[in-house]
Design an enzyme around this catalytic site. Structure first.
Site, short mmCIF file in Angstrom:
data_model
loop_
_atom_site.label_atom_id
_atom_site.label_comp_id
_atom_site.label_asym_id
_atom_site.label_seq_id
_atom_site.Cartn_x
_atom_site.Cartn_y
_atom_site.Cartn_z
CG ASN A 226 -10.46 -26.88 -53.07
OD1 ASN A 226 -9.89 -26.42 -52.10
ND2 ASN A 226 -11.42 -26.24 -53.69
CG HIS B 51 -5.47 -28.12 -44.15
ND1 HIS B 51 -6.63 -28.79 -44.47
CD2 HIS B 51 -5.15 -27.41 -45.26
CE1 HIS B 51 -7.00 -28.48 -45.69
NE2 HIS B 51 -6.12 -27.63 -46.19
CD GLU C 109 -2.69 -26.85 -48.78
OE1 GLU C 109 -3.02 -26.98 -49.98
OE2 GLU C 109 -3.51 -26.92 -47.84
CG HIS D 145 -7.97 -29.51 -50.15
ND1 HIS D 145 -6.82 -29.61 -50.90
CD2 HIS D 145 -7.75 -28.50 -49.28
CE1 HIS D 145 -5.95 -28.70 -50.49
NE2 HIS D 145 -6.49 -28.02 -49.51
CE LYS E 49 -11.45 -20.30 -52.10
NZ LYS E 49 -11.28 -21.76 -52.14
NE ARG F 285 -22.82 -1.22 -45.12
CZ ARG F 285 -23.49 -0.24 -44.53
NH1 ARG F 285 -22.97 0.97 -44.49
NH2 ARG F 285 -24.66 -0.46 -43.99
CG HIS G 157 -12.04 -30.95 -46.52
ND1 HIS G 157 -12.49 -30.28 -47.62
CD2 HIS G 157 -11.04 -30.19 -46.01
CE1 HIS G 157 -11.81 -29.15 -47.77
NE2 HIS G 157 -10.92 -29.08 -46.80
CD GLU H 158 -13.26 -23.09 -54.88
OE1 GLU H 158 -12.41 -22.53 -54.19
OE2 GLU H 158 -13.83 -24.14 -54.56
CE LYS I 30 -4.82 -19.09 -53.62
NZ LYS I 30 -5.03 -19.33 -52.23
NE ARG J 247 -9.35 -19.19 -54.95
CZ ARG J 247 -9.23 -18.06 -54.32
NH1 ARG J 247 -9.74 -16.95 -54.83
NH2 ARG J 247 -8.58 -17.98 -53.16
P1 NAD Z 1 -1.56 -21.60 -38.39
O1 NAD Z 1 -1.90 -20.23 -38.78
O2 NAD Z 1 -2.34 -22.22 -37.29
O3 NAD Z 1 -0.01 -21.67 -38.05
C1 NAD Z 1 0.53 -22.90 -37.66
C2 NAD Z 1 1.34 -22.76 -36.35
O4 NAD Z 1 2.58 -22.13 -36.65
C3 NAD Z 1 0.67 -21.91 -35.30
O5 NAD Z 1 0.92 -22.45 -34.03
C4 NAD Z 1 1.40 -20.57 -35.44
O6 NAD Z 1 1.39 -19.79 -34.26
C5 NAD Z 1 2.79 -21.03 -35.75
N1 NAD Z 1 3.63 -20.09 -36.47
C6 NAD Z 1 3.27 -19.23 -37.44
N2 NAD Z 1 4.35 -18.64 -37.94
C7 NAD Z 1 5.41 -19.13 -37.28
C8 NAD Z 1 6.80 -18.90 -37.36
N3 NAD Z 1 7.35 -18.10 -38.29
N4 NAD Z 1 7.62 -19.56 -36.50
C9 NAD Z 1 7.09 -20.44 -35.60
N5 NAD Z 1 5.80 -20.70 -35.48
C10 NAD Z 1 4.96 -20.05 -36.33
O7 NAD Z 1 -1.69 -22.60 -39.64
P2 NAD Z 1 -1.33 -22.47 -41.18
O8 NAD Z 1 -0.94 -23.83 -41.59
O9 NAD Z 1 -0.43 -21.33 -41.47
O10 NAD Z 1 -2.74 -22.10 -41.83
C11 NAD Z 1 -3.84 -22.97 -41.72
C12 NAD Z 1 -5.09 -22.14 -41.89
O11 NAD Z 1 -5.06 -21.53 -43.18
C13 NAD Z 1 -6.36 -22.93 -41.80
O12 NAD Z 1 -7.28 -22.25 -40.99
C14 NAD Z 1 -6.86 -22.99 -43.24
O13 NAD Z 1 -8.26 -23.07 -43.33
C15 NAD Z 1 -6.33 -21.69 -43.79
N6 NAD Z 1 -6.12 -21.68 -45.25
C16 NAD Z 1 -6.67 -20.67 -45.96
C17 NAD Z 1 -6.48 -20.60 -47.31
C18 NAD Z 1 -7.04 -19.46 -48.08
O14 NAD Z 1 -6.95 -19.46 -49.32
N7 NAD Z 1 -7.60 -18.45 -47.44
C19 NAD Z 1 -5.72 -21.58 -47.97
C20 NAD Z 1 -5.16 -22.61 -47.23
C21 NAD Z 1 -5.37 -22.65 -45.85
N1 GLY Z 2 -6.61 -22.57 -51.00
C1 GLY Z 2 -7.57 -22.68 -52.03
C2 GLY Z 2 -7.95 -21.39 -52.65
O1 GLY Z 2 -7.41 -20.35 -52.33
O2 GLY Z 2 -8.81 -21.36 -53.47
#
Ligand code: NAD
Ligand code: GLY
Length: 344
Positions: A229, A249, A173, A232, A131, A109, A236, A221, A211, A225
């Site tokens: 997006n 992305h 972003e 986006h 998130k 939990r 999407h 959101e 942020k 918040r």
């Molecule tokens: P990712 O986590 O897939 O990383 C991208 C690539 O970079 C991967 O292959 C990873 O192994 C590699 N990598 C990571 N760090 C590295 C480093 N220092 N050196 C070399 N390679 C490295 O992608 P991302 O772009 O970091 O994140 C995308 C994800 O984040 C999506 O799933 C998206 O939905 C999520 N996201 C979440 C939020 C949120 O608010 N929670 C906001 C934006 C995106």
């Molecule tokens: N990446 C969008 C949010 O955190 O709300």
């Protein structure tokens, strides 16, 4: 540098280039993937003090951000007998931070977790704000929770190993936040190439500040918040139409921002000159700026799959000049379709 996220009893700090030592009570499980662990796990282990350390590795890739990986992680947490005094650490990009945060939110939990983001995208966005979640066959991030980390450590040196395309996706972003919230930061992108650690640390700090302000006002959101997006709604659809296999992305978000800007220009909220400035910044960081729409009607219909669409209305987030935003779910279909036709 330290930036505080003010969320009353859930408040925490984001430390930028301050990962000297982390001391934690109890057991710690580090969740990572093989690529990141090969590059940066020893760096973390040298700086981590705790009772016992466990390393849990999941395969690299968005396709592993699912319930099956959650099951595997939970299985290992139970086998290692982590308890409520234990902490999870996410070491990786946004995939790792989203999945780790989700596991932390449901394990017994809820236990503590710390984000140590290693991509620019995760440092400026995903690791902050709570998130968490995973994907399923119905769509991205449809299973999840709002669950805040106890701390976030952003190290600009992690980005030294990041491929250029991934860096660009993070810039997209960050530009998103500058265009909608901070004109000065936007000018910084115009004037700097982000080649030095200090420049990168500057934009991470500025984005985290933005942020922090947004999340403190609207954690779940219900209002402002949603502005995070920007781009986006279009992105999407592009990601969906290209099966998530053509664009990162952040790259799809860059194209989405160009489309949203076109709409904002038509509505008289953004000048053509401002739209061109934004385009030029995105181009400077190697981001794609166009996508050829095959069917305007199909593209338009797909807006309704967006999580932000409610009661049959599509929510568009657009810049109002540079440094401000406006949101509308009442934009004339013909006007939106004029924008889409401009990309045919
Ligand atoms: P990712 O986590 O897939 O990383 C991208 C690539 O970079 C991967 O292959 C990873 O192994 C590699 N990598 C990571 N760090 C590295 C480093 N220092 N050196 C070399 N390679 C490295 O992608 P991302 O772009 O970091 O994140 C995308 C994800 O984040 C999506 O799933 C998206 O939905 C999520 N996201 C979440 C939020 C949120 O608010 N929670 C906001 C934006 C995106
Ligand atoms: N990446 C969008 C949010 O955190 O709300």
């Amino acid at each position: 540098m330290k930036i505080d996220i003010d969320l009353k009893e859930k408040s925490y700090s984001v430390f930028i280039d301050e990962l000297a030592k982390i001391s934690l009570p109890g057991k710690v499980a580090i969740i990572t993937n093989p690529k990141v662990s090969g590059l940066w796990l020893s760096y973390l282990l040298e700086r981590l003090e705790c009772e016992q350390k466990f390393i849990i590795t999941i395969p690299d890739g968005e396709e592993y951000k699912n319930l099956s990986s959650v099951e595997q992680i939970l299985e290992q947490l139970f086998s290692s007998k982590l308890d409520r005094k234990s902490t999870l650490i996410a070491l990786g990009g946004g995939v790792i931070s989203d999945i780790t945060g989700f596991c932390a939110s449901i394990y017994e939990r809820g236990i503590n977790f710390i984000n140590i983001p290693t991509t620019l995208l995760a440092q400026v966005d995903a690791s902050v704000g709570g998130k968490t979640g995973v994907n399923n066959r119905f769509g991205k991030n449809l299973i999840g929770s709002f669950y805040q980390p106890r701390a976030v450590y952003c190290e600009s040196k992690f980005l030294s190993t990041l491929p250029a395309r991934e860096f660009g996706a993070g810039v997209a972003e960050a530009v998103k936040m500058a265009v909608t919230f901070d004109k000065e930061l936007f000018e910084y992108f115009c004037e700097h190439d982000l080649k030095s650690d200090s420049e990168v640390a500057h934009i991470i700090a500025k984005c985290v500040e933005i942020k922090a302000g947004v999340v403190a006002r609207d954690e779940r959101e219900n209002g402002v918040r949603a502005v995070l997006n920007y781009g986006h709604t279009f992105a999407h659809v592009i990601e969906n139409l290209t099966n998530y296999s053509v664009y990162l992305h952040g790259e799809a978000v860059a194209i989405g921002m160009v489309m949203a800007n076109d709409l904002a220009v038509r509505l008289g909220k953004l000048s053509a000159n401002e739209a061109e400035k934004i385009r030029a910044v995105l181009a400077k960081f190697g981001l794609p700026l166009s996508y050829k729409i095959q069917s305007v009607d199909k593209f338009y219909e797909m807006f309704y799959l967006d999580k932000k669409s409610a009661s049959g209305k599509i929510k568009f987030i657009m810049p109002k000049g540079i440094g401000d935003f406006f949101v509308s779910d009442d934009i004339d279909e013909n006007l939106v379709k004029s924008t889409l036709r401009a990309f045919q």
